[in-house]
Design a protein around this motif. Structure first.
Motif, short mmCIF file in Angstrom:
data_model
loop_
_atom_site.label_atom_id
_atom_site.label_comp_id
_atom_site.label_asym_id
_atom_site.label_seq_id
_atom_site.Cartn_x
_atom_site.Cartn_y
_atom_site.Cartn_z
N SER A 69 -1.19 1.76 8.83
CA SER A 69 -0.73 1.21 7.55
C SER A 69 0.79 1.29 7.42
O SER A 69 1.36 0.68 6.53
N ALA A 70 1.44 2.03 8.32
CA ALA A 70 2.91 2.14 8.26
C ALA A 70 3.44 2.18 9.69
O ALA A 70 2.74 2.57 10.62
N GLY A 121 4.13 7.19 11.75
CA GLY A 121 2.98 7.99 11.30
C GLY A 121 2.06 8.30 12.46
O GLY A 121 2.46 8.25 13.63
N ALA A 169 0.33 -2.55 9.42
CA ALA A 169 1.67 -2.72 9.99
C ALA A 169 1.54 -3.13 11.45
O ALA A 169 2.28 -3.98 11.95
#
Ligand code: FAD
Length: 182
Positions: free
Chosen positions: A60-61, A64, A101
């Motif tokens: 999602s990013a 990370g 992402a």
């Protein structure tokens, strides 16, 4: 309840096997080693145990867990691919990568037939001369440092040099849903 019963976490139909685990190099190497063993057992026992479907993670990013996993896997030489959302859609048209992402794909990961694997392991153990018995036991005698035997419900003593109690990873009396923390 017996081998491969449904409430044991290792004996549902299948389990994912993959190496990504963030920055943890130990887990990555360990999972890879376990996979090689399962592949070898499947060949040796002539039982289909592993399906190399690949495993796709959605990040999602940009930074990370998935980015850390990618760096770890690359440093260990474990195959991994980074895919942008357009590449995910092109490869798997049924997947909508909106919100991701990027994707991290482990082509050599996949799933193990868990219940079948447990049964095949017990059978191989027996072929090698091991004995399998089902019994409810409680601790028996001890020499003050070491357990010497366990006692079953009929009062029979089972002695051994070493006892291994493999009661599962998630059993904590304080947590009714131990897997909720995984
Ligand atoms: C829903 C779910 C999905 C999962 N998905 C994955 C996955 O995709 N990939 C992955 O790698 N891992 C996954 N895991 C984790 C993995 O399944 C477990 O870590 C693994 O199966 C543990 O195996 P085990 O032999 O240590 O324990 P278990 O297979 O749970 O065996 C423990 C046994 O001990 C018995 N027992 C417990 N207490 C006692 C007692 N007091 N007296 C007698 N017997 C007792 C239990 O009944 C059980 O038979 C998942 C776990 C769950 C719950």
């Amino acid at each position: 309840m017996g081998r491969r019963h449904l409430r044991a976490t290792s004996s549902d139909e299948h389990r994912i096997i993959r190496s990504a685990h963030g920055t943890d190099r130990y887990y990555a190497r360990w999972a890879r080693r376990a996979l090689r063993h399962w592949e070898r057992f499947a060949d040796e026992w002539n039982v289909p145990l592993f399906y190399a479907s690949g495993v796709l993670w959605f990040a999602s990013a940009a930074a990370g867990w998935e980015a850390d996993s990618e760096a770890t896997l690359r440093s260990l030489g474990i195959p991994v691919e980074r895919l942008d959302p357009a590449a995910i859609s092109a490869r798997w048209p049924v997947i909508d990568p909106a919100g991701a992402a990027f994707g991290l794909f482990e082509p050599e990961a996949g799933f193990l037939m868990a219940r079948r694997g447990v049964a095949a392991t017990v059978a191989a153990f027996q072929r090698a001369g091991g004995a399998y018995a089902l019994a409810a036991v409680r601790p028996g005698r001890s020499d003050g440092h070491r357990l010497l035997d366990v006692v079953d419900q009929a009062g029979r003593r089972w002695s051994a040099g070493t006892f291994v109690f493999a009661a599962g990873p998630g059993f904590r009396s304080s947590s009714p849903r131990p897997w909720a923390t995984w």
